[in-house]
Design a protein around this motif. Structure first.
Motif, mmCIF file in Angstrom:
data_model
loop_
_atom_site.group_PDB
_atom_site.id
_atom_site.type_symbol
_atom_site.label_atom_id
_atom_site.label_comp_id
_atom_site.label_asym_id
_atom_site.label_seq_id
_atom_site.Cartn_x
_atom_site.Cartn_y
_atom_site.Cartn_z
ATOM 1 N N UNK A 17 -9.409 17.467 1.102
ATOM 2 C CA UNK A 17 -8.012 18.231 -0.005
ATOM 3 C C UNK A 17 -7.491 16.994 -1.035
ATOM 4 N N UNK A 18 -8.528 16.880 -1.969
ATOM 5 C CA UNK A 18 -8.123 15.780 -3.157
ATOM 6 C C UNK A 18 -6.680 15.585 -3.450
ATOM 7 N N UNK A 19 -6.017 16.893 -3.440
ATOM 8 C CA UNK A 19 -4.579 16.820 -3.874
ATOM 9 C C UNK A 19 -3.755 16.138 -3.376
ATOM 10 N N UNK A 20 -4.132 15.903 -1.902
ATOM 11 C CA UNK A 20 -3.308 14.894 -1.003
ATOM 12 C C UNK A 20 -3.499 13.648 -1.135
ATOM 13 N N UNK A 21 -4.514 13.199 -1.953
ATOM 14 C CA UNK A 21 -4.545 11.541 -2.285
ATOM 15 C C UNK A 21 -3.519 11.282 -3.343
ATOM 16 N N UNK A 22 -2.485 10.820 -2.939
ATOM 17 C CA UNK A 22 -1.343 10.312 -3.644
ATOM 18 C C UNK A 22 -1.591 9.144 -4.822
ATOM 19 N N UNK A 23 -1.085 9.370 -5.982
ATOM 20 C CA UNK A 23 -1.251 8.517 -6.968
ATOM 21 C C UNK A 23 -0.631 7.187 -6.649
ATOM 22 N N UNK A 24 -1.095 6.129 -7.539
ATOM 23 C CA UNK A 24 -1.087 4.960 -7.188
ATOM 24 C C UNK A 24 0.425 4.385 -7.419
ATOM 25 N N UNK A 46 -2.879 -5.148 -3.259
ATOM 26 C CA UNK A 46 -2.067 -4.639 -4.142
ATOM 27 C C UNK A 46 -3.002 -3.662 -5.279
ATOM 28 N N UNK A 47 -4.191 -4.130 -5.479
ATOM 29 C CA UNK A 47 -5.272 -3.325 -6.256
ATOM 30 C C UNK A 47 -5.455 -1.953 -5.864
ATOM 31 N N UNK A 48 -5.481 -1.969 -4.428
ATOM 32 C CA UNK A 48 -5.739 -0.514 -3.848
ATOM 33 C C UNK A 48 -4.518 0.032 -3.936
ATOM 34 N N UNK A 49 -3.252 -0.370 -3.593
ATOM 35 C CA UNK A 49 -2.373 0.506 -3.684
ATOM 36 C C UNK A 49 -1.686 0.910 -5.074
ATOM 37 N N UNK A 50 -2.207 0.071 -6.052
ATOM 38 C CA UNK A 50 -2.034 0.509 -7.465
ATOM 39 C C UNK A 50 -2.764 1.808 -7.841
ATOM 40 N N UNK A 51 -4.125 1.979 -7.177
ATOM 41 C CA UNK A 51 -4.770 2.921 -7.354
ATOM 42 C C UNK A 51 -4.520 4.202 -6.278
ATOM 43 N N UNK A 52 -3.981 3.998 -5.224
ATOM 44 C CA UNK A 52 -3.817 4.919 -4.124
ATOM 45 C C UNK A 52 -2.776 4.749 -3.583
ATOM 46 N N UNK A 53 -1.645 5.404 -3.354
ATOM 47 C CA UNK A 53 -0.467 5.009 -2.382
ATOM 48 C C UNK A 53 -0.440 5.506 -0.933
ATOM 49 N N UNK A 54 -1.557 6.014 -0.706
ATOM 50 C CA UNK A 54 -1.612 6.381 0.552
ATOM 51 C C UNK A 54 -2.528 7.833 0.629
ATOM 52 N N UNK A 55 -3.214 8.237 1.766
ATOM 53 C CA UNK A 55 -3.887 9.501 1.793
ATOM 54 C C UNK A 55 -4.204 9.856 3.158
ATOM 55 N N UNK A 56 -4.434 11.146 3.475
ATOM 56 C CA UNK A 56 -4.609 11.431 4.984
ATOM 57 C C UNK A 56 -6.249 11.320 5.208
ATOM 58 N N UNK A 57 -7.038 10.915 4.088
ATOM 59 C CA UNK A 57 -8.420 10.687 4.501
ATOM 60 C C UNK A 57 -8.724 9.595 5.470
ATOM 61 N N UNK A 58 -9.821 9.608 5.929
ATOM 62 C CA UNK A 58 -10.118 8.828 7.184
ATOM 63 C C UNK A 58 -9.526 9.601 8.434
#
Length: 172
Positions: A17-24, A46-58
């Motif tokens: 569910x890509x909509x569950x990938x939270x913005x950075x 920091x680079x990762x968190x600027x791109x994605x602030x968390x996701x249920x992926x994995x």
């Protein structure tokens, strides 16, 4: 292709569910998290968190910033493990079974280790990646097509040879 670009491409393939990938996260949020946790973050985190602030992926989610949902919040998880804070460990993901992947601060960089709290919450059971972007790439690639990560020594030697210098390893 940059590390972050490759990881984000894998994220789009691995997540149902890509909509569950939270913005950075914003720079202000990251500064506040570092202050709250009392530790500076490695540049790759920091680079990762600027791109994605968390996701249920994995298998158990990739952790980030913010309380929605709490189960993906680095600060919330770290509150349950004070020894990790003292060691400078930062939880970055779960395995879906109550175990954690933590970014460590070792003399040879910031490898990612696996912690199984039912065994001991204060020891790395084994290392799974020599740095955060290799960890993110491999955990997501394993979701897309079972790769053998992190237990196949031959596979690991090809995708993360620097991991072989760490101990313990999943197959040892």
């Amino acid at each position: 292709m940059s590390d972050i670009t490759h990881v984000l491409e894998l994220l789009s393939e691995a997540h149902p569910a890509p909509e569950e990938v939270r913005r950075g996260a914003t720079d202000d949020e990251l500064v506040q998290l570092e202050v709250d946790l009392g530790t500076p973050f490695p540049a790759e985190l920091l680079e990762w968190l600027r791109a994605c602030r968390g996701t249920t992926a994995g298998p158990g989610g990739l952790y980030g910033v913010g309380k929605d949902p709490e189960c993906l919040d680095i600060a919330y998880i770290l509150d349950g493990f004070p020894a990790w804070r003292a060691k400078g460990w930062i939880p970055v993901a779960g395995d879906g079974n109550g175990n954690y992947f933590v970014l460590t601060s070792e003399s040879n960089g910031n490898p990612v280790g696996f912690v199984e709290p039912m065994e001991t919450e204060e020891e790395i059971q084994f290392y799974v990646a020599s740095n955060l972007f290799i960890f993110l790439r491999e955990i997501l690639a394993n979701e897309v097509a079972r790769t053998g990560w992190p237990f196949d020594a031959a596979y690991i030697s090809g995708v993360d040879p620097d991991l072989l210098s760490l101990s313990p390893l999943p197959w040892s």
